[in-house]
Design an enzyme around this catalytic site. Structure first.
Site, PDB file in Angstrom:
ATOM      1  N   VAL A 113       0.889  -1.810  -0.030  1.00 45.01           N
ATOM      2  CA  VAL A 113       0.303   0.082   0.085  1.00 45.01           C
ATOM      3  C   VAL A 113       1.003   1.697  -0.369  1.00 45.01           C
ATOM      4  CG1 VAL A 113      -1.828  -0.851   0.596  1.00 45.01           C
ATOM      5  CG2 VAL A 113      -0.520  -0.522   2.596  1.00 45.01           C
ATOM      6  N   TYR A 171       2.022   4.482  16.401  1.00 37.36           N
ATOM      7  CA  TYR A 171       0.650   3.448  16.187  1.00 37.36           C
ATOM      8  C   TYR A 171      -1.093   4.366  16.743  1.00 37.36           C
ATOM      9  CZ  TYR A 171      -3.528   0.176  15.742  1.00 37.36           C
ATOM     10  OH  TYR A 171      -4.949  -0.520  15.120  1.00 37.36           O
TER      11      TYR A 171
END
Length: 259
Positions: free
Chosen positions: A60, A151
């Site tokens: 991606v 994250y």
């Protein structure tokens, strides 16, 4: 068959939430184009429900590869109605401890990968004046989590990127919403939690329904956002988390005899 005649691209579709979304969308009538860095172990539930569906292996973070799949999808099927950005990785640590390469990897895959996925479908969606973009953020994009610097940053960025897309493209008939899963029983979760049983137990305790979520439960929320039932829903971040972000437990109701 709430997605009959629709064409959907789902990233991270080899396993976990992405695979669950691909399977549910196919069962609801959509043609599904799945992408992932890895080949799925089993894509048969998708193709048996939707024989025109197909899968492409890509990273991606490779914008050219994403553009190629979007172009092929539009040429082959005539449109792109839905995008689900489920590709992602988990990594982190306190800022003073995480190395630069780990930080870059998480931001590149989770945030830049989402940006490139969205960018790849926008020309087609703008031309047809319609589309539903569903990004996969996290409850860790809403609230900070101990040791989750990279994250948390990546998933918080996904939420604001999603809102920005809803602002910029809403007048063209394109809706953009984020799903914020709680702690879901996926291979990525097990890769993180299985070595930390006390953390896992605490997460389940703070998840108000008392268990981990299932990928299929996130797919159900994605189906709603992809469907015409959500035609007036855009710019939102929907927590599907078993009540994890509702607040904290401190044992008061147990003292009062409620549980």
């Amino acid at each position: 068959m709430r997605l009959q005649g629709k064409v959907a691209i789902v990233t991270g579709a080899a396993s976990g939430i992405g695979l669950a979304c691909a399977e549910r969308f196919a069962q609801e009538g959509a043609i599904v184009v799945g992408t992932d860095l890895n080949e799925p172990k089993d894509w048969s539930l998708v193709t048996s429900a939707s024989p025109e569906s197909w899968f492409s292996t890509l990273d991606v973070t490779d914008g050219d590869a994403q553009n190629a799949v979007a172009k092929q999808t539009a040429e082959k099927h005539g449109r792109i109605d839905i995008l689900v950005t489920a590709a992602g990785v988990g990594d982190g640590g306190p800022v003073s401890m995480i190395d630069n390469a780990a930080w870059d990897r998480v931001i590149d895959i989770n945030l830049k990968g989402t940006f490139l996925s969205i960018k790849s479908v926008l020309d087609t969606m703008m031309a047809q004046r319609s589309g539903s973009i569903i990004t996969v953020s996290s409850v860790e994009g809403i609230n900070g989590t101990e040791g989750g610097s990279a994250y948390n940053a990546s998933k918080g960025g996904v939420i604001l990127l999603t809102k920005n897309v809803s602002i910029d493209y809403g007048r063209m008939g394109i809706r953009s919403n984020a799903i914020c899963p709680g702690f879901i029983d996926t291979p990525m979760l097990h890769g993180i939690m299985d070595s930390m049983p006390e953390f896992k137990a605490d997460v389940i305790r703070e998840t108000k329904v008392g268990r981990l979520g299932k990928p299929e439960e996130i797919a159900g929320a994605a189906l709603f956002l992809a469907s015409d039932d959500a035609s007036f829903v855009t710019g939102q971040s929907l927590a599907v988390d078993g009540g994890y972000t509702a607040g904290h437990r401190h044992g008061i109701v147990e003292l009062m005899g409620l549980v």
